[in-house]
Design a protein around this motif. Structure first.
Motif, PDB file in Angstrom:
ATOM      1  N   TRP A  43       0.837  -1.204   0.000  1.00 30.86           N
ATOM      2  CA  TRP A  43       0.000   0.000   0.000  1.00 30.86           C
ATOM      3  C   TRP A  43       0.874   1.257   0.000  1.00 30.86           C
ATOM      4  N   LEU A  44       1.910   1.263   0.841  1.00 36.96           N
ATOM      5  CA  LEU A  44       2.750   2.453   0.972  1.00 36.96           C
ATOM      6  C   LEU A  44       3.661   2.651  -0.231  1.00 36.96           C
ATOM      7  N   THR A  45       4.259   1.560  -0.745  1.00 34.55           N
ATOM      8  CA  THR A  45       5.339   1.681  -1.733  1.00 34.55           C
ATOM      9  C   THR A  45       4.975   1.260  -3.147  1.00 34.55           C
ATOM     10  N   GLY A  46       3.916   0.446  -3.278  1.00 34.72           N
ATOM     11  CA  GLY A  46       3.581  -0.105  -4.579  1.00 34.72           C
ATOM     12  C   GLY A  46       4.327  -1.394  -4.895  1.00 34.72           C
ATOM     13  N   GLY A  50       7.029  -9.972  -5.211  1.00 31.11           N
ATOM     14  CA  GLY A  50       8.195 -10.253  -6.055  1.00 31.11           C
ATOM     15  C   GLY A  50       9.194  -9.112  -6.032  1.00 31.11           C
ATOM     16  N   LYS A  51       8.707  -7.891  -6.198  1.00 27.97           N
ATOM     17  CA  LYS A  51       9.592  -6.718  -6.195  1.00 27.97           C
ATOM     18  C   LYS A  51      10.213  -6.525  -4.814  1.00 27.97           C
ATOM     19  N   LEU A  52       9.426  -6.750  -3.773  1.00 29.01           N
ATOM     20  CA  LEU A  52       9.932  -6.640  -2.413  1.00 29.01           C
ATOM     21  C   LEU A  52      11.075  -7.627  -2.187  1.00 29.01           C
ATOM     22  N   GLN A  53      10.874  -8.861  -2.635  1.00 26.38           N
ATOM     23  CA  GLN A  53      11.924  -9.879  -2.478  1.00 26.38           C
ATOM     24  C   GLN A  53      13.169  -9.514  -3.276  1.00 26.38           C
ATOM     25  N   ASP A  54      12.996  -8.955  -4.476  1.00 29.24           N
ATOM     26  CA  ASP A  54      14.144  -8.493  -5.276  1.00 29.24           C
ATOM     27  C   ASP A  54      14.957  -7.455  -4.510  1.00 29.24           C
ATOM     28  N   ALA A  70       6.710   3.881  -5.438  1.00 28.68           N
ATOM     29  CA  ALA A  70       5.669   4.813  -5.898  1.00 28.68           C
ATOM     30  C   ALA A  70       4.801   5.065  -4.668  1.00 28.68           C
ATOM     31  N   LEU A  71       5.170   6.071  -3.897  1.00 26.34           N
ATOM     32  CA  LEU A  71       4.517   6.319  -2.615  1.00 26.34           C
ATOM     33  C   LEU A  71       3.018   6.560  -2.795  1.00 26.34           C
ATOM     34  N   ASN A  72       2.240   5.919  -1.948  1.00 23.57           N
ATOM     35  CA  ASN A  72       0.789   6.062  -1.998  1.00 23.57           C
ATOM     36  C   ASN A  72       0.409   7.540  -1.813  1.00 23.57           C
ATOM     37  N   PRO A  73      -0.511   8.046  -2.638  1.00 26.38           N
ATOM     38  CA  PRO A  73      -0.904   9.453  -2.516  1.00 26.38           C
ATOM     39  C   PRO A  73      -1.532   9.799  -1.162  1.00 26.38           C
ATOM     40  N   ASN A  74      -1.999   8.797  -0.420  1.00 28.55           N
ATOM     41  CA  ASN A  74      -2.576   9.048   0.904  1.00 28.55           C
ATOM     42  C   ASN A  74      -1.562   8.889   2.034  1.00 28.55           C
ATOM     43  N   ALA A  75      -0.296   8.705   1.700  1.00 27.42           N
ATOM     44  CA  ALA A  75       0.733   8.520   2.740  1.00 27.42           C
ATOM     45  C   ALA A  75       0.791   9.722   3.677  1.00 27.42           C
TER      46      ALA A  75
END
Length: 123
Positions: A43-46, A50-54, A70-75
């Motif tokens: 939610w926060l980063t997009g 898979g990308k997180l593990q990379d 890609a920071l969430n616009p509601n962060a």
């Protein structure tokens, strides 16, 4: 507390992969799951799993981690105190983003409802 330039530099150079296991331990110790943690991070980063593990495998710093996010616009709705710092008063963007993540992990571990953590609008 006031965030110092030294503190900001230390945060930027910290490796995400070294902090990530602590996030898992914190939420699981309180009865939450790794999947819920991943949902919060996505939610926060997009970043999907898979990308997180990379990024974990690449042993990226928090600076690189959030540069790729890609920071969430509601962060900006994430407010409050975490680690002694009031999030909305942190002027360094990267340090504020790391504290956003810390705050979300803390809320998850404290048993807050997922829709509240993810700052979802009421329909």
């Amino acid at each position: 507390m006031k965030v110092t330039p030294e503190h900001n530099a230390r945060i930027a150079k910290m490796k995400f992969f070294s902090v990530y296991p602590h996030y898992i331990t914190k939420v699981e110790k309180k009865g939450r799951t790794k999947q819920e943690l991943h949902q919060v991070i996505e939610w926060l980063t997009g970043f999907d799993e898979g990308k997180l593990q990379d990024l974990i495998n690449q042993q990226v710093t928090f600076e690189t981690f959030f540069q790729k996010a890609a920071l969430n616009p509601n962060a900006h709705l994430i407010k409050g105190v975490i680690c002694g710092y009031r999030i909305e008063e942190i002027d360094n963007e990267l340090t504020r983003q790391v504290r956003y993540l810390d705050k979300l992990v803390d809320e998850l571990a404290r048993g807050r409802k997922m829709e509240k953590i993810l700052r979802e609008e009421k329909k």
